[in-house]
Design an enzyme around this catalytic site. Sequence first.
Site, mmCIF file in Angstrom:
data_model
loop_
_atom_site.group_PDB
_atom_site.id
_atom_site.type_symbol
_atom_site.label_atom_id
_atom_site.label_comp_id
_atom_site.label_asym_id
_atom_site.label_seq_id
_atom_site.Cartn_x
_atom_site.Cartn_y
_atom_site.Cartn_z
ATOM 1 N N SER A 11 -10.871 -0.968 -1.089
ATOM 2 C CA SER A 11 -9.605 -0.959 -0.342
ATOM 3 C C SER A 11 -9.830 -1.300 1.122
ATOM 4 C CB SER A 11 -8.948 0.421 -0.418
ATOM 5 O OG SER A 11 -8.261 0.595 -1.613
ATOM 6 N N ASP A 31 0.848 -1.187 0.000
ATOM 7 C CA ASP A 31 0.000 0.000 0.000
ATOM 8 C C ASP A 31 0.887 1.242 0.000
ATOM 9 O OD1 ASP A 31 -2.315 1.841 0.785
ATOM 10 O OD2 ASP A 31 -3.301 -0.104 0.878
ATOM 11 N N HIS A 73 -3.723 6.000 3.446
ATOM 12 C CA HIS A 73 -4.382 4.797 2.945
ATOM 13 C C HIS A 73 -3.741 3.530 3.495
ATOM 14 C CE1 HIS A 73 -5.811 1.885 -0.114
ATOM 15 N NE2 HIS A 73 -6.793 2.730 -0.346
#
Length: 731
Positions: free
Chosen positions: A517, A139, A197
């Site tokens: 996600s 990520d 994220h």
Amino acid sequence: MGYYTLFLTLTSKDSNLQTYIVHVELPSFPTLTTSSLLTEDLQAYYQTFLASTLSASSPSTDEPSIIYSYHNVFHGFSARLSPEQVKAMEKKPGFISARPQKTLSLHTTHSPNFLGLNQNTGFWRDSNYGRGMIIGVLDSGVNPNHPSFNDDGMPPPPASWRGRCEFNSTIARCNNKLIGARFFTIGDGTPSDEDGHGTHTASTAAGNFVPGANVFGNANGTAAGVAPLAHVATYKVCTTTCEESDIVAAMDAAIDDGVDIISLSLGGPAQDFFGENIAVGAFSAIERGIFVSASAGNNGPFYGTAQNGAPWILTVGASSVDRKIRATAVLGNNEELDGESTFQPSDFPTTLLPLFYSPNDSFCSPASLRSLDLQGMIVLCDNGGGIGRIAKGRAVRAAGGAAMVIVNQQRQGFTTNSDSHVLPATHLSYTDGLRVKAYLNSTASPTATISFKGTVIGDDRAPQVAAFSARGPNPPSPGILKPDIIGPGHNILAAWHVSVENNTGTNSNFNIISGTSMSCPHLSGVAALLKSVHPDWSPAAIKSAIMTTADLVNLAGNPIEDQTQSRADVFAIGSGHINILKATDPGLVYDMGPQDYVPYLCGLNYTDQQVAVIVNRVVRCAEISSIPEAELNYPSFSVGIGNTSTTYNRTVTNVGEANSIYTVRAALPLVDVRVEPTTLQFSAINQTLTYQTTFTRASGNTTIVNVIVQGFLTWTSGRHTVRSPIVGFVE
């Protein structure tokens, strides 16, 4: 700094250069294998391919240099090359392919409880919270100092761990929770997360217990990942973009490092699996017993948008949880419309304010609002238009607006987001947006206000498929139903790299965001729990257990709905919504080994070389009995229904009671489904039995063509229900 310098040097002379990912095959010496080659031997072999390009290099072009060498995911490397250099390389024996790398994108507390996981009780306790498992998260990096990654109660990493920690600071370091942190982003130089994220996804999968987690005081509770005592290893492959060569290098490293699970909340447009390097890398991972979970993508609700659709990957769609952070739009006609917002100011006035809407720029672009005086007004904005919801709020605030109401477009339906807005706001559904616009057109002086009501738990329509969640059919292989499963991915609270509560006097470093996600790491955590309880299960067995025990109904006991509040189809939910408590004891599993995918790949009419790219060895399809897609021993069926009958085999493995009897039930509209035998009788654990399913167009329905029907096949014993969804393409 080495990669950064290399990248600048290679791009400084010739803008014609691109990063290519090159696949090669090893020299055909009987004793030469990847395992017998040292890394430096492979590097030297790969260099010979670059040497073959020198004749095609011009004085204005730099001598090519390898960026990454790959030795686990496949045989090959990435390098900056010109088209002429690639053409020269094609002549060298051992060359398979060279393609420009693709730029991929990220697919961006209460959810463990929503999944039935409760601290100190039940399956969470029985699975030891995933203790000893290692989840590799590819990520945007990680914030190592976030409390979700504290190592209280964590054992040291297992002896099999071979990874490393690449923080170059005494402030940022790894521990027994965050056991590895590496970076593969050229020019970045740190595993730290500058986006948020990666911190969010890593903590969702395996964050430790953090009491008092909230955003602006909302959704308050103890935050925890799905596998809170599993170890985390992060691999930074994204900054503003995610480059394919970095992702492949990280997968290569994760395999070397010894992870048990690879979690990928990123992807790109679907294509044939031999041209999709995530699929190629994932195949090498499952060959080594590593489970791979990946997000389906955020291009829903349109059909055929599912990404990461290889059958050896668990492809995860997104659904809601039963928590809403309510912000109610109160109109001047006394109509109240419930929406959502994480930012909930306590001092927002109940006084009705002027309501402004500009049909000429309904998306509230900063450029158009800049010339307006919206002082003291509530501004109505349509969702979308290429402008983020937070960006719309900044534009409204800059123009003097007091508050904002966002309303969905039709395709977004009832999927609303609890965002951390920069001003008082609420997000309404498409249906409620029509009501607001009808009110606007009914009066010359429209007014409104927003009433903030905090956290509300108990939405019995949950789980509901989010509008953005990508849908099947599966473009590279329509005979494999995708997504496989849905899980919590809408309005998920998890760790963040910074506090979103600027100028509020608080400093909570959690955030609520949405995307497949977010659903992917939930299932990565589930896989870690299952592997902890069943260490002998293969990746295919774990996947089967997840799929065949999935829920089909919401909390109200009605069929799971999509964003329109209509019954969701199999292209939205796959097998259904994860039920982890059932998945740990599925009764039967549809198991497969890596070798079982080869006849399937040959059946896709791939060339020998294309199959070899995926399985990383020489394959001759002419010597293999290829199979149609629907013949793969998959836990779901996706079949074409023509004028002649088709029969497919499935083999199930008994992982329940030794002595057990299962009976079958199957149904598919417009189609006669015959299963033989109709009863499966087991007498031992791990015993396998095979059954055949024949699909025949029902008599009297021969004139009905070009329709899609969905049904099921279920094996039931006294204790277990093993369900496979069926989708039929009636031709």
